[in-house]
Design a protein around this motif. Structure first.
Motif, PDB file in Angstrom:
ATOM      1  N   ASN A  71       0.807  -1.224   0.000  1.00  0.00           N
ATOM      2  CA  ASN A  71       0.000   0.000   0.000  1.00  0.00           C
ATOM      3  C   ASN A  71       0.837   1.269   0.000  1.00  0.00           C
ATOM      4  N   SER A  72       2.092   1.174   0.372  1.00  0.00           N
ATOM      5  CA  SER A  72       2.950   2.361   0.403  1.00  0.00           C
ATOM      6  C   SER A  72       3.590   2.658  -0.943  1.00  0.00           C
ATOM      7  N   LEU A  73       3.429   1.754  -1.925  1.00  0.00           N
ATOM      8  CA  LEU A  73       4.043   1.964  -3.238  1.00  0.00           C
ATOM      9  C   LEU A  73       3.379   3.119  -3.968  1.00  0.00           C
ATOM     10  N   SER A  79       3.799   5.602  -7.870  1.00  0.00           N
ATOM     11  CA  SER A  79       4.336   5.520  -9.236  1.00  0.00           C
ATOM     12  C   SER A  79       5.779   5.999  -9.309  1.00  0.00           C
ATOM     13  N   ASN A  80       6.210   6.810  -8.347  1.00  0.00           N
ATOM     14  CA  ASN A  80       7.580   7.315  -8.336  1.00  0.00           C
ATOM     15  C   ASN A  80       8.423   6.648  -7.256  1.00  0.00           C
ATOM     16  N   SER A  81       8.125   5.404  -6.945  1.00  0.00           N
ATOM     17  CA  SER A  81       8.919   4.645  -5.971  1.00  0.00           C
ATOM     18  C   SER A  81      10.051   3.925  -6.699  1.00  0.00           C
ATOM     19  N   PHE A  82      11.265   4.078  -6.181  1.00  0.00           N
ATOM     20  CA  PHE A  82      12.450   3.500  -6.814  1.00  0.00           C
ATOM     21  C   PHE A  82      13.306   2.803  -5.768  1.00  0.00           C
ATOM     22  N   LEU A  83      14.152   1.902  -6.244  1.00  0.00           N
ATOM     23  CA  LEU A  83      15.237   1.332  -5.454  1.00  0.00           C
ATOM     24  C   LEU A  83      16.546   1.708  -6.130  1.00  0.00           C
ATOM     25  N   CYS A  84      17.509   2.161  -5.355  1.00  0.00           N
ATOM     26  CA  CYS A  84      18.790   2.559  -5.942  1.00  0.00           C
ATOM     27  C   CYS A  84      19.667   1.322  -6.151  1.00  0.00           C
ATOM     28  N   LEU A  94       8.330  15.251   1.506  1.00  0.00           N
ATOM     29  CA  LEU A  94       7.521  16.035   0.571  1.00  0.00           C
ATOM     30  C   LEU A  94       7.356  15.318  -0.758  1.00  0.00           C
ATOM     31  N   SER A  95       8.385  14.572  -1.164  1.00  0.00           N
ATOM     32  CA  SER A  95       8.332  13.911  -2.467  1.00  0.00           C
ATOM     33  C   SER A  95       7.640  12.561  -2.406  1.00  0.00           C
ATOM     34  N   HIS A  96       7.943  11.754  -1.377  1.00  0.00           N
ATOM     35  CA  HIS A  96       7.459  10.375  -1.350  1.00  0.00           C
ATOM     36  C   HIS A  96       6.600  10.046  -0.130  1.00  0.00           C
ATOM     37  N   ARG A  97       6.441  11.030   0.768  1.00  0.00           N
ATOM     38  CA  ARG A  97       5.720  10.766   2.018  1.00  0.00           C
ATOM     39  C   ARG A  97       6.352   9.623   2.806  1.00  0.00           C
ATOM     40  N   VAL A  98       7.690   9.568   2.759  1.00  0.00           N
ATOM     41  CA  VAL A  98       8.435   8.549   3.484  1.00  0.00           C
ATOM     42  C   VAL A  98       9.082   9.203   4.694  1.00  0.00           C
ATOM     43  N   LEU A  99       8.848   8.670   5.884  1.00  0.00           N
ATOM     44  CA  LEU A  99       9.382   9.226   7.120  1.00  0.00           C
ATOM     45  C   LEU A  99      10.642   8.483   7.534  1.00  0.00           C
TER      46      LEU A  99
END
Length: 361
Positions: free
Chosen positions: A164-166, A168-173, A281-286
């Motif tokens: 549910n946290s995915l 469209s702009n989720s990436f893995l480096c 702000l970009s990914h809502r990741v804390l």
């Protein structure tokens, strides 16, 4: 230029009910079938098209006149607009190809200066605890989550996230993939294999618990430098003079070393906080913080905004850019070394700038 043989045959058949003398049987069948959509009126051949009558063009000279009228004498508009306007009035086979070739040969269009392309957005790694981004680590590659459900779940497991946290702009480096996961393409570029699975999990250390200012500090601070000076005890007895960063350091004393360590801790801590804000702000990741730190970070984000991947402090007018790494600070110092009073005050954070400006009012 297009071929007008079929249109000439259709006109002959519609006008006189005849075929060319050398027409084959298949040619006659095609001409007769196509003629159902055409009529001859007022000396011209017309074609029915979506409730309109379009005048049929049957010569290269007519095509040139139409292209000059709808392109050269129409402010050299683009191909799509040219084709759209022509097809409202005229008909011939291959309008789009003619318009494309005409514009490619147009000197005015080829010498026109194109507008600058928009910079690509900054990409952040989705792995919990990873601080990588394409702006700070341009040498890394960032990869979208696969569509295959089984492989995607394995990616999520390494990222320590749920479905549910995915976004469209989720990436893995690329830091989380073994070198064997990449293949060399024909363009001599490393590409991630379709069935690649990340296996390198980031280590979570206590250092990730960076101090976050409270809301009270935010409300009663005049600038960002005042705000982050409350995180740690800043140097009080020694103020850096203009261009002092260029001078040779004095003989290190125990007090000087302590002050330098505190100053560096303050700057590096503020960099981490700003990167957490940009990521949220970009990914809502804390980040990995306690509940109080997360609440403070969320409140802080109301005073910032991301613009084309650049973090801006929006409380002041005009908004100022926030520097988020030591490399950016060094770049600004090199750029404005000979003119310290021009734009240095518009970039934060650095206590080295206090001699130039005390921060945004």
């Amino acid at each position: 230029m297009p071929s007008f043989e079929l249109l000439n045959n259709v006109e002959l058949f519609v006008k006189h009910g005849k075929f060319p003398a050398d027409a084959t049987k298949s040619c006659k069948q095609v001409t007769k079938a196509a003629s159902k959509k055409f009529i001859f009126k007022d000396g011209f051949l017309w074609r029915h098209y979506r409730g309109r009558l379009l005048r049929v063009v049957k010569s290269d000279e007519e095509v040139k006149e139409i292209m000059i009228r709808f392109h050269d004498n129409n402010n050299h508009v683009g191909r799509i607009k040219v084709v759209k306007e022509i097809m409202l009035m005229f008909y011939w086979v291959g309008v789009t190809e003619v318009a494309k070739a005409w514009i490619n040969k147009c000197e005015v269009c080829q010498n026109r200066v194109l507008p600058e392309t928009k910079k690509p957005s900054v990409q952040f790694c989705f792995v919990y605890g990873c601080e990588s981004s394409s702006s700070i680590y341009p040498e890394l590659s960032f990869h979208r989550f696969p569509e295959d459900k089984e492989i995607r779940q394995r990616w999520l497991s390494v990222a320590q996230r749920d479905e549910n946290s995915l976004r469209s702009n989720s990436f893995l480096c690329s830091k989380h993939f073994e070198p064997s996961c990449f293949t060399l393409s024909n363009e001599v570029q490393l590409t991630l294999s379709p069935d690649a699975v990340p296996t390198i999990i980031p280590e979570t250390e206590q250092e990730d618990q960076v101090p976050v200012p409270s809301e009270e500090d935010f409300l009663f601070s005049n600038s960002l430098e005042d705000l982050f000076s409350k995180i740690s005890s800043p140097p009080s007895a020694m103020e850096l003079q203009e261009h002092q960063y260029c001078l040779q350091d004095p003989e290190p004393t125990e007090t000087h070393k302590d002050m330098e360590q505190k100053r560096r801790f303050l700057n590096e801590s503020s960099f981490k906080v700003f990167n957490h804000i940009a990521r949220y702000l970009s990914h809502r990741v804390l980040p990995m913080q306690n509940r109080k730190g997360i609440s403070s970070l969320k409140r802080m984000t109301n005073r910032f905004a991301l613009k084309d991947g650049v973090l801006m402090y929006t409380i002041v007018s005009p908004p100022v850019r926030v520097l988020r790494s030591r490399e950016e600070v060094n770049s600004i110092l090199r750029q404005f070394h000979d003119d310290p009073g021009s734009l240095c005050a518009g970039f934060l954070p650095e206590r080295d700038h206090e001699a130039v400006s005390s921060g945004p009012e």
